[in-house]
Design a protein around this motif. Sequence first.
Motif, PDB file in Angstrom:
ATOM      1  N   ASP A  38       0.821  -1.213   0.000  1.00 10.51           N
ATOM      2  CA  ASP A  38       0.000   0.000   0.000  1.00 10.51           C
ATOM      3  C   ASP A  38       0.852   1.260   0.000  1.00 10.51           C
ATOM      4  O   ASP A  38       0.344   2.358   0.002  1.00 10.51           O
ATOM      5  CB  ASP A  38      -0.972   0.010   1.181  1.00 10.51           C
ATOM      6  CG  ASP A  38      -0.263  -0.154   2.503  1.00 10.51           C
ATOM      7  OD1 ASP A  38       0.938  -0.448   2.473  1.00 10.51           O
ATOM      8  OD2 ASP A  38      -0.925  -0.006   3.539  1.00 10.51           O
ATOM      9  N   PRO A  71      -5.623  -8.029   9.715  1.00 16.81           N
ATOM     10  CA  PRO A  71      -4.980  -7.094   8.779  1.00 16.81           C
ATOM     11  C   PRO A  71      -5.500  -5.676   8.965  1.00 16.81           C
ATOM     12  O   PRO A  71      -6.625  -5.471   9.415  1.00 16.81           O
ATOM     13  CB  PRO A  71      -5.339  -7.638   7.405  1.00 16.81           C
ATOM     14  CG  PRO A  71      -6.536  -8.483   7.624  1.00 16.81           C
ATOM     15  CD  PRO A  71      -6.469  -8.994   9.028  1.00 16.81           C
ATOM     16  N   ARG A  72      -4.661  -4.739   8.601  1.00 18.00           N
ATOM     17  CA  ARG A  72      -5.015  -3.332   8.776  1.00 18.00           C
ATOM     18  C   ARG A  72      -5.975  -2.876   7.688  1.00 18.00           C
ATOM     19  O   ARG A  72      -5.796  -3.206   6.526  1.00 18.00           O
ATOM     20  CB  ARG A  72      -3.730  -2.500   8.708  1.00 18.00           C
ATOM     21  CG  ARG A  72      -3.938  -1.030   8.939  1.00 18.00           C
ATOM     22  CD  ARG A  72      -2.623  -0.324   9.075  1.00 18.00           C
ATOM     23  NE  ARG A  72      -1.857  -0.322   7.853  1.00 18.00           N
ATOM     24  CZ  ARG A  72      -0.535  -0.454   7.818  1.00 18.00           C
ATOM     25  NH1 ARG A  72       0.145  -0.644   8.910  1.00 18.00           N
ATOM     26  NH2 ARG A  72       0.113  -0.424   6.679  1.00 18.00           N
ATOM     27  N   GLU A 101      -7.103   0.322   5.706  1.00 18.57           N
ATOM     28  CA  GLU A 101      -6.578   1.668   5.477  1.00 18.57           C
ATOM     29  C   GLU A 101      -7.644   2.709   5.780  1.00 18.57           C
ATOM     30  O   GLU A 101      -8.755   2.640   5.252  1.00 18.57           O
ATOM     31  CB  GLU A 101      -6.109   1.829   4.040  1.00 18.57           C
ATOM     32  CG  GLU A 101      -4.822   1.089   3.758  1.00 18.57           C
ATOM     33  CD  GLU A 101      -3.724   1.423   4.749  1.00 18.57           C
ATOM     34  OE1 GLU A 101      -3.391   2.609   4.882  1.00 18.57           O
ATOM     35  OE2 GLU A 101      -3.197   0.504   5.387  1.00 18.57           O
TER      36      GLU A 101
END
Lengths: 465, 198
Positions: free
Chosen positions: B83, B192-193, B195
């Motif tokens: 990302d 998971p992150r 965004e």
Amino acid sequence: MNAPLIWIGLPLALAGVLLLIRNARLVSILGSTAAIILTGLAWFLPLDTVITLGSYAFKVAPSFSILGRSLTVGAGDQGILALFYGMAAMWFFGALATPNGRPIVSLGMAVIALLVASLAVEPFLYAALLIEIALLLCVPMLVPFDSPPQRGVLRFLIHQTLAMPFILFSGWMLAGVEASPGDLNLVIQAGALLGLGFAFLLAVFPLYAWIPQISEESHPYAAAFILFIFPMTALLFLMGFIDRFAWLRANPNLPGILTSAGLLMVVSGGLWAAFQRDLGRMMGYGAVIETGLALLAIGQYQAAGVSIFALLIVPRGLGMATWSLSLSRLKSEAGSLRFSAVQGMLRAYPSAAVGVALSHLSLLGMPLLAGFPPRLALWEALARQSAVSAGWYAIGMVGLLIGLIRTLAVLSMAPDNTPWRWQDTWLQRVLIGFGLLGMLTFGLFPQTLQPLLARLPLVFEFLGR
Amino acid sequence: MLLDILSWASVGLILVTSVALLISQSWQRSLLFLSLQYLGMFWLVSLHWPMTMAAVKLVTGWIAAAALGMSQPQSDQPTSKEDAWPQGRLFRLLAAGLVVLVVIASVPTVTDWLPSLHTLETLGSLLLLSMGLLHLSVTARPFRTILGLLTVLAGFETLYAAVENSIMVAAMLAVINLGLAMVGAYLLSTPPREEASE
């Protein structure tokens, strides 16, 4: 029996046991009790002296050998040990009132033990390796198992890890400089590597972007614990460098470099704090300013800098603990510490809001609070040296003051006719109250810190003597 | 002569694996390259250290790679895209080329600083250090960050082996490498992150 076993081995073993206990309250109570006992032992137990208890006699040896190297805790180090474990007891006790307090205590105990080991290891250069191991343990504190890792944590890991190679290499070069002090190239190379290493380790401007990030993204109490304990250890490590290398101590440029770095952190931290819209980030910039102040104090090492540095430590720990405990309460209620989320929370959580405001004021150096005596001494010392430096210091503080005014405005900006409610739990009120009481006590009676101030400089052979 | 050939081969291996690590998107291939990278590092370290001690670095590196491998998500999801900007392989390849040029240019200076190092060791360690730093600068993913840090540490350990041969340092560096891998494994096991839109 030997001293490293008591203050390093036992806490490490205890940390392992605490990790296995599920009950967060029990972990907090056990951790803080153990830390209090270790503080008492550090303060009162004589080292390398035969102690007789009835028919039993024993001696606590100061050294312990491991893999051809040694860990040494001398009598002069006991003040530092008491400070480390005393502060740890305060943080671990405060963890009672925070969600996610369990890893802060269990891993925090191991972190403290490793950081104590970093100050005890011989050759002292290996401290960089122990600090690195300690910081790896901090990651689970900052990223709970059910939360995604944010960028701040990764930056923290990268920046702190990069410090280690620079410091180890510079240490190797510094030994060469000792052997041939006339080699100017070697001096410059070693100095540059050392500077870079400590710039990463202490997050000196502009390498501190991760500090406000972790303060915003992670749990405020865990972030503040790390932002207190790591810079304190790194600053003591830096002073160890200055103390051991005569050419470094005698270098006429060093005070100027330290003062400039400190001022940069104070001014930039203050100016950024003025524009923040998140209370967590505000606390992060507060931590940046604290490190800047400590660097300013160390920069005065030829005068009273070491005493001022020692005087800064307890108010910093107390202020950060109270600040983050209060923020934890606000964050667990509002979900975030952004201004839009915490607006008007003074009326529902007055003790947490007062905790935030008074900790901020203590950081500013408000009279009657714990931060005032060291800041006054530091500002005076700076002004004696250069009016311009004192002016820059004031600019940083004005930025911080603007941040405080904005914080107060947001916290008190409740809709009309909103009733006052006390939604803090009694435990939070008591703990925040203790923090505020401590700040007032050290502000009104700074001489209560005198015994600590007398013992801290004993760690060093030349500084502060 | 044979030693020279092996040293050149190690440097070549380090160059290829570190660049491949930078541009690879698959975690399986990345870990394979990381493991091979430790083989090259092992040889360069063994020029200064006894084979048994140098083998500690190799074994530690492989265990670290295994730990990272075991903590990867088990599903057949495609590898997550980076990302952080820039993402293009061509850009990374060009950046790696530039870094290699800078490293080659700086080898004589560093060899002057550290006379106990041979040119090939300096070249290998600087390649690892700089490729690791480049890796760190173009990623925001935990797995990639750990790979970058392990690469930087491998480069540093190769350099440091020439000036320090203490068993305690070797042990602590091994703990740090394993600790980094464990931290990576831990971060990979968290959700998971997502965004945030800013």
